[in-house]
Design a protein around this motif. Structure first.
Motif, mmCIF file in Angstrom:
data_model
loop_
_atom_site.group_PDB
_atom_site.id
_atom_site.type_symbol
_atom_site.label_atom_id
_atom_site.label_comp_id
_atom_site.label_asym_id
_atom_site.label_seq_id
_atom_site.Cartn_x
_atom_site.Cartn_y
_atom_site.Cartn_z
ATOM 1 N N SER A 63 6.803 1.300 -1.430
ATOM 2 C CA SER A 63 5.599 2.126 -1.488
ATOM 3 C C SER A 63 5.557 2.934 -2.787
ATOM 4 C CB SER A 63 5.482 3.034 -0.262
ATOM 5 O OG SER A 63 6.683 3.692 -0.023
ATOM 6 N N HIS A 64 6.697 3.106 -3.403
ATOM 7 C CA HIS A 64 6.747 3.809 -4.680
ATOM 8 C C HIS A 64 6.241 2.923 -5.813
ATOM 9 C CE1 HIS A 64 8.002 6.660 -7.628
ATOM 10 N NE2 HIS A 64 8.989 5.935 -8.106
ATOM 11 N N VAL A 65 6.764 1.707 -5.852
ATOM 12 C CA VAL A 65 6.405 0.782 -6.929
ATOM 13 C C VAL A 65 5.061 0.117 -6.651
ATOM 14 C CG1 VAL A 65 7.112 -1.315 -8.129
ATOM 15 C CG2 VAL A 65 8.828 0.362 -7.472
ATOM 16 N N GLY A 66 4.786 -0.131 -5.373
ATOM 17 C CA GLY A 66 3.479 -0.658 -5.007
ATOM 18 C C GLY A 66 3.396 -2.165 -4.949
ATOM 19 N N MET A 67 4.473 -2.872 -5.195
ATOM 20 C CA MET A 67 4.422 -4.327 -5.018
ATOM 21 C C MET A 67 5.817 -4.888 -4.770
ATOM 22 S SD MET A 67 4.003 -5.713 -8.855
ATOM 23 C CE MET A 67 2.370 -5.207 -9.259
ATOM 24 N N ILE A 68 5.845 -6.034 -4.081
ATOM 25 C CA ILE A 68 7.134 -6.675 -3.823
ATOM 26 C C ILE A 68 7.000 -8.190 -3.966
ATOM 27 C CG2 ILE A 68 8.073 -4.941 -2.256
ATOM 28 C CD1 ILE A 68 7.204 -6.727 0.055
ATOM 29 N N ASN A 69 8.119 -8.840 -4.246
ATOM 30 C CA ASN A 69 8.178 -10.287 -4.064
ATOM 31 C C ASN A 69 9.583 -10.657 -3.608
ATOM 32 O OD1 ASN A 69 9.797 -10.353 -6.340
ATOM 33 N ND2 ASN A 69 8.714 -12.050 -7.280
ATOM 34 N N ILE A 90 4.850 16.763 -12.643
ATOM 35 C CA ILE A 90 6.306 16.611 -12.705
ATOM 36 C C ILE A 90 6.807 15.662 -11.632
ATOM 37 C CG2 ILE A 90 8.520 17.795 -12.504
ATOM 38 C CD1 ILE A 90 7.118 20.259 -13.613
ATOM 39 N N ILE A 91 6.336 15.874 -10.428
ATOM 40 C CA ILE A 91 6.830 15.044 -9.326
ATOM 41 C C ILE A 91 5.719 14.787 -8.323
ATOM 42 C CG2 ILE A 91 7.726 17.047 -8.050
ATOM 43 C CD1 ILE A 91 10.049 15.197 -7.190
ATOM 44 N N GLY A 92 5.649 13.543 -7.837
ATOM 45 C CA GLY A 92 4.596 13.172 -6.901
ATOM 46 C C GLY A 92 5.042 13.303 -5.461
ATOM 47 N N SER A 93 4.108 13.147 -4.555
ATOM 48 C CA SER A 93 4.412 13.262 -3.129
ATOM 49 C C SER A 93 5.387 12.181 -2.689
ATOM 50 C CB SER A 93 3.139 13.143 -2.313
ATOM 51 O OG SER A 93 2.233 14.112 -2.724
ATOM 52 N N THR A 94 5.163 10.973 -3.203
ATOM 53 C CA THR A 94 6.037 9.874 -2.811
ATOM 54 C C THR A 94 7.486 10.200 -3.147
ATOM 55 O OG1 THR A 94 4.213 8.485 -3.494
ATOM 56 C CG2 THR A 94 6.276 7.385 -2.936
ATOM 57 N N PRO A 120 0.825 -1.215 0.000
ATOM 58 C CA PRO A 120 0.000 0.000 0.000
ATOM 59 C C PRO A 120 0.854 1.258 0.000
ATOM 60 C CG PRO A 120 0.055 -0.986 2.179
ATOM 61 C CD PRO A 120 0.746 -1.943 1.268
ATOM 62 N N ASN A 121 0.437 2.239 -0.757
ATOM 63 C CA ASN A 121 1.137 3.517 -0.726
ATOM 64 C C ASN A 121 0.512 4.386 0.346
ATOM 65 O OD1 ASN A 121 2.545 5.786 -1.083
ATOM 66 N ND2 ASN A 121 2.029 6.072 -3.250
ATOM 67 N N LEU A 122 1.223 4.562 1.425
ATOM 68 C CA LEU A 122 0.646 5.235 2.581
ATOM 69 C C LEU A 122 0.991 6.709 2.629
ATOM 70 C CD1 LEU A 122 1.457 2.367 5.013
ATOM 71 C CD2 LEU A 122 -0.796 3.008 4.196
ATOM 72 N N ILE A 123 1.764 7.145 1.635
ATOM 73 C CA ILE A 123 2.131 8.563 1.647
ATOM 74 C C ILE A 123 1.014 9.343 0.976
ATOM 75 C CG2 ILE A 123 3.808 10.255 0.850
ATOM 76 C CD1 ILE A 123 5.803 7.799 0.794
#
Lengths: 235, 300, 408, 255
Positions: free
Chosen positions: B217-223, B144-148, B129-132
């Motif tokens: 949290s930037h990419v939104g997924m992990i393995n 141009i640029i996001g909060s994350t 989850p992106n909590l930012i």
């Protein structure tokens, strides 16, 4: 003060020290002379715990230090100026001295001691911001000795301070060694290949050959000894 | 111009994350001259731990940025613990062995940790989850640029500053520098070299964990495999900058980040890695020890 | 006798590992369905397991220390050389070689086709290992992109066959030659690099080749790869799958014997000596008149030649190539074969290849755990047997033996 | 006297540092020339410039090889090429190949006079076998001359220190040089060993006809050996002369 009893060490398959026994009393200058590869450096590294002995005992001020970690041994007051000086090349002269006082917390005293070594070797004060690696051989040797002094050692181990230096600088360094011993009552254990010089500054000497102590006597007698003359003094 | 700026900032963000991982590589290398192949896995474990904490906390009804901070702290703690343990088991017994042996041991550790997570958790990609939250003041620049990204940049900057202070001015930092230059001499001035090495692993793992949480949290997924890929990239960055040099690792990471970002933006995303590696080869041809690396002059 | 101290230590270790593995072993999350599963049983298992392993670890560490003590007392030399003496004793090694030879030749008839296929894979890795051994073991150049040359070989057969219908036997030397050319191409820019810089650049090179193969659809058909590559023909006969597997097996045996022969000769030659000297001291080497660049390039290109030929064999065996077969992991596995087997030691590399390729195959029963076990094996081997399975004892030039040979 | 090496206006900069400055030096046939000076004066840098380890920034290095009457400029050649031309050197801190045997160390010195390539190694034809055999014999002969024959099958790292120094000279001689450059050959030797070295170096000159240029701190050895002496400091030549003339003058500058 320092006692080695039947110390044996190994590097891989090779036995470097074969039953070395040495005793040094407080306030003395004692030298260990011998050829290249005879085990001089190993003896010092064994005392400092870098090459822990396989068997035998080492004690300092009556307490056993065999197998202790090097940093513990240093904290007891044994300090070494290793062969080849081993200045931290990318630290400045001042930082190198600072590293010598790594185990100390008395800031005021450290400051005083820095002044003291700058007094001994004024050239170091000039170069205090220069990186250690850029100093010349003689200056590095001075820095190495100063760094060891910063730990306020009770026993100073010197490994071949004359190595690769021009005669005049060697003379100066040996004068300072005598001075350190006289002024602070620092016990000095000096390892040298240049037997002539070493026996002049030391009161007693040991001769090491192939990892064995073969001879021990007062410097005067050693200088007169025929074997020593032939093998180490080149007379 | 906006597109250029977007790519520039995108590269900077990427570079920041590479830097967080590359620092661990470079610090460990500086001290024991080992390519810590398992470093990427430490980062992956950090990200996984954070995900687990977040999931548990969500069930307990927590939310928002506070949760992210807690997850981050736990992740840092666990990554450090893993880094410490890995060093004790797989590298310390090999302190005096040939360097290639230590490298193989590191590869083995990397494999072990990957499969450990794979078996204990899952091989699937898990959503992170992106909590930012989207900051309101960022609204005009959102294209141009996001909060994350902003959070990533700021966090990286803070970590860098703290690390610089640690290395430059603290006692342990001085001990680290001395140890990296001459281990035996460090012992002779009374430094506990084993402790310095442990601390280096702990610090390196901690920064990697921060990187892990941020990128997840930037990419939104992990393995279980993300650590390996990111690890290789960060390693390239560290070498690019001159392995063993801390500022070099940061610079190398930014250079790598920009190279990838611009190559993707202006050429093709398929060849992103090709450009990254070609650039590496080019730089190393002209500066064989990396951008800021000390070219060891072999004393003759 | 187990001492109290050791128990205390083991308890601490087990507590530490229970803490360490707590989040990952105990909690399993499913963020999609918001399920959190608690597996306390695992914690108990970790606790007990690490408690017991702590004793084993301590015991092994102690033995390792004792072992090195013995070595220092000169006893190890006898132990090591027992194996190597056997190699020099004709009475022992000749019959062993004959038995081994008969076994290898009759292998396809004794075992199933499945076993033969696995063995062919293992033999390909033997070849790769021996090739990389030239680069890493003899010349001391750490190459992490070795798989690139393997890919070059495989794709050159696949593409030459697809476009021009070139047969296996023509492609085999061409694959080797192309491997050599790529070896030199890579070698040139990286000559100045040392140690880990070399490692990372070679790694990059390997990745570049793979990514290009993956993305350049017009050239390499992208990720889907090239299928229907013919198996090697035998005098124009069409062999059954079974027959051609057996045939490939024998080709591989011949190639491996050839490789061993060449590497063996190289080791004892002027060039082999230069490699070893280069590994020990580059500057002294140059001062002795050895052309550093040329010697390194020779090592690179020779190593790459074997990878190229192994690649052709791989394409012929699987009849299908795609970029996924040439990832960084392949390079790493080949490197592991060399180091695990015993750097510089031919028998060691063969043993390493067989162990590393066959173990995972036969561990398929525990398929889930095999990679975990593989990783553990690497770590444990390096700690407790750092010289590899069969450590290299370099044959040194014995002057007397040369002299005596003159007389006889 | 005909020269074998002539160095003119040699200069070397490291970054901003002028390590060598306008240095002239020459060595004649069958001559032993010594280069002395304090630590850090640039002696080893001078060696490194001549042998190609660093390309000199300015100046010329000429050699006069035996079979050629024209001088040949060798600045900036790779070290291995310089060795091929007939200049061989030893190092201040011994650089042997520690885990190769004594014989193999010397055989590496023979490398540049041998020709077998990959194909030769694999096919092991007659010429390769003969060449290899000859290399072994030649190397052994050199070892005998240097008094190292008893160590022939030992690993270099297991040799006593003095023997390692001699082995380095033996290895250099195997490259068939006309000029031998010795960088502090007596460093770390005891007086006995130094004495032996003195004789050995003279023998190499007299029996092999190899000219010698050496750097040395041991003044006794320098005085006994050399025909001419060059003194350098701060990368500059500050004096030159013959030993007798040297003695009366003052010792090199103190620091």
């Amino acid at each position: 003060m320092l006692k080695l009893k039947n110390v044996q060490t190994f590097y891989g398959n090779i036995q470097a020290l074969k039953s070395v026994t040495i005793e040094i009393a407080e306030g003395e200058i004692v030298t260990l002379i011998g050829a290249n590869g005879a085990g001089k450096t190993t003896t010092l590294m064994a005392v400092c715990g870098v090459v822990p002995p396989r068997s035998g005992e080492i004690s300092f001020m009556g307490d056993p230090i065999t197998g202790m970690e090097p940093d513990k041994i240093v904290s007891l007051g044994i300090c070494q100026v290793p062969e080849g000086r081993r200045i931290f090349p990318y630290l400045s002269v001042a930082e190198n001295l600072d590293m010598g006082a790594f185990l100390r917390n008395d800031k005021m005293e450290i400051k005083k001691d820095i002044e003291y070594v700058f007094d001994l070797f004024p050239i170091l004060a000039e170069r205090r911001h220069q990186a250690g690696g850029t100093l010349s051989g003689g200056e590095q040797q001075m820095l190495a000795i100063s760094r060891a002094l910063m730990a306020k050692p009770r026993l100073l181990l010197l490994d071949e301070p004359s190595l690769g230096l021009a005669p005049l600088i060697i003379k100066k360094i040996f004068e300072i060694i005598g001075k350190i011993n006289a002024e602070n009552n620092t016990t000095i254990f000096l390892v040298e290949q240049n037997a002539n010089l070493a026996l002049k500054v030391a009161a007693r000497g040991y001769v090491i050959e192939n990892g064995r102590i073969t001879l021990t006597d007062s410097s005067k007698n050693l200088l007169a000894n025929e074997e020593v003359k032939k093998a180490y003094l080149g007379l | 111009m906006d597109y250029f700026l977007e790519l520039f900032l995108g590269g900077l963000t990427r570079g920041s994350i590479y830097a967080l991982i590359a620092l661990g590589y470079t610090m460990v290398y500086g001290i024991i001259e080992l390519i810590n192949f398992a470093h990427g896995e430490i980062y992956m474990i950090g990200a996984f731990t954070a995900l687990i904490v977040i999931s548990v906390l969500t069930l307990m009804g927590m939310n928002g940025i506070a949760m992210l901070v807690i997850a981050g702290v736990v992740a840092v703690m666990y990554s450090s613990a893993y880094g410490y343990t890995v060093e004790k088991i797989a590298y310390k017994p090999l302190r005096n062995a040939p360097r290639l042996s230590a490298l193989i041991s590191a590869i083995g550790m990397s494999l072990f940790l990957q499969n450990y997570v794979l078996l204990a958790q899952t091989s699937d990609f898990l959503p992170f989850p992106n909590l930012i939250p989207d900051f309101e003041f960022m609204e005009p620049y959102a294209h141009i640029i996001g909060s994350t990204e902003i959070v990533i940049l700021i966090t990286t900057a803070i970590v860098m500053i703290l690390l610089t202070i640690l290395i430059k001015f603290t006692r342990i930092g001085k001990a680290m520098r001395a140890t990296s230059q001459d281990k035996t001499m460090a012992m002779l001035v009374g430094i506990n070299v084993n402790r310095v090495i442990s601390v280096t692993f702990i610090v390196g793992s901690a920064t990697a964990a921060i990187g892990g949480v941020l990128i997840a949290s930037h990419v939104g997924m992990i393995n279980f495999y993300v650590g390996f890929i990111a690890g290789i990239k960060a390693f390239v960055a560290a070498v690019l900058g001159g392995i063993g040099s801390v500022p070099g690792a940061v610079l190398g990471s930014f250079v790598l980040g920009w190279t990838e970002s611009f190559a993707t933006g202006y050429v093709s995303s398929d060849y992103e890695d090709v450009f990254a590696f070609l650039f590496l080869v080019l730089i190393l041809i002209f500066r064989p020890a990396g951008i800021l690396g000390r070219s060891e002059k072999n004393k003759v | 006798m187990i001492k109290f101290d050791e128990i205390k230590r083991a308890v601490l270790v087990s507590i530490w590992f229970m803490f360490l593995t707590f989040p990952i072993m105990v909690i399993r999350v499913n963020p999609v369905e918001h399920i959190v599963e608690w597996r306390w049983k695992n914690m108990v298992l970790v606790g007990i397991g690490s408690f017991l392993l702590s004793f084993v670890w301590n015991y092994l560490m102690k033995r390792k220390e004792l072992g090195s003590k013995e070595a220092e007392a000169g006893e190890e030399t006898i132990k090591i050389s027992l194996f190597h003496r056997a190699l020099n004793e004709k009475k022992i090694y000749l019959p062993a070689l004959v038995i081994f030879g008969i076994f290898t030749i009759s292998f396809p008839f004794i075992f199933s086709m499945y076993q033969t296929t696995i063995m062919v894979t293992a033999l390909i890795y033997v070849m790769l290992g021996l090739g990389l051994n030239i680069v890493v073991g003899l010349a001391g150049l750490l190459d992490l992109g070795y798989v690139a040359f393997y890919a070059v070989g495989a794709y050159s057969y696949a593409l030459l066959n697809y476009h021009f219908g070139l047969s296996f036997w023509i492609a085999l030397p061409i694959g080797g030659a192309l491997g050599a050319i790529f070896g030199i191409l890579l070698g040139f820019p990286v000559l100045r690099l040392r140690g880990d810089y070399l490692a990372i650049v070679t790694l990059g090179f390997g990745e570049i080749i793979r990514i290009i193969l993956e993305n350049w659809n017009e050239f390499s058909f992208g990720p889907s790869g090239i299928a229907n590559i013919p198996r090697p023909p035998l005098f124009g006969m069409d062999l059954s799958v079974h027959g051609s597997t057996t045939y490939i097996y024998y080709i591989m045996i011949v190639l491996c014997v050839f490789t061993i022969f060449v590497v063996n000769r190289l080791q004892d030659s002027r060039i082999g000596r230069a490699w070893i000297a280069l590994r020990e001291d580059e500057i002294a080497c140059q001062a002795m008149g050895i052309d550093k660049a040329r010697t390194k390039l020779t090592a690179f290109s020779l190593g790459a030649t074997w990878a190229g030929m192994a690649g052709v064999m791989f394409a012929a065996k699987t009849t299908f190539v795609n970029p996924a077969s040439f990832t960084l992991w392949e390079s790493i596995i080949v490197l592991c074969i060399v180091v695990l087997g015993g750097m510089g030691s031919i028998i060691g590399v063969i043993a390493g290849a067989l162990v590393l390729v066959l173990t995972p195959e036969y561990l398929r029963a525990f398929s889930e755990y095999r990679m975990l076990a593989f990783g553990t094996l690497l770590v444990v081997m390096m700690i407790f047997r750092p010289g590899g399975i069969i450590p290299n004892v370099r044959r040194t030039y014995k002057f007397e033996s040369v002299k005596n040979a003159d007389k006889s | 006297m005909e020269p074998v090496l002539k160095v003119q206006n040699l200069g070397m900069n490291f970054g901003g540092l002028r390590a060598l400055d306008d240095l002239d030096l020459d060595v004649c046939k069958d001559e032993i020339v010594a280069l002395i000076g304090p630590n850090g004066a640039g002696k080893t840098t001078f060696f490194n410039c001549i042998t190609g380890i660093y390309p000199p920034t300015d100046g010329d290095v000429f050699i006069f090889a035996r079979d050629r009457d024209m001088p040949e400029r060798i600045n900036g050649l790779k070290p291995n090429k310089v060795t091929e031309k007939g200049l061989a050197r030893t190092f201040q801190n011994i650089r042997l190949f520690p885990s190769m045997t004594v014989l193999e160390n010397v055989m590496i010195g023979r490398h540049c006079r041998m020709h077998a390539g990959v194909l030769g190694a694999v096919l092991k034809g007659r010429s390769t076998v003969m060449e290899e055999k000859k290399a072994v014999e030649d190397s052994y002969t050199i070892l005998e001359k240097m008094g190292l024959a008893q160590f022939v099958d030992e690993f270099a790292k297991n040799l006593p220190y003095g023997a390692q120094r001699r082995l380095e000279i033996a290895r250099a001689m195997a490259t068939e040089p006309f000029l031998l450059l010795l960088d502090e050959p007596a460093a770390g030797m005891n007086p006995n060993e130094t004495q032996e070295l003195d004789e050995l170096i003279k023998q190499i000159r007299d029996k092999e006809g190899i000219s010698i240029l050496l750097i040395e701190h041991d003044m006794k050895l320098v005085m006994s050996l050399s025909d001419r002496i060059f003194v350098v400091d701060y990368g500059k030549k500050i004096a030159q002369g013959t030993p007798e003339g040297k003695k009366s003058r003052r010792a090199p500058r103190k620091r």
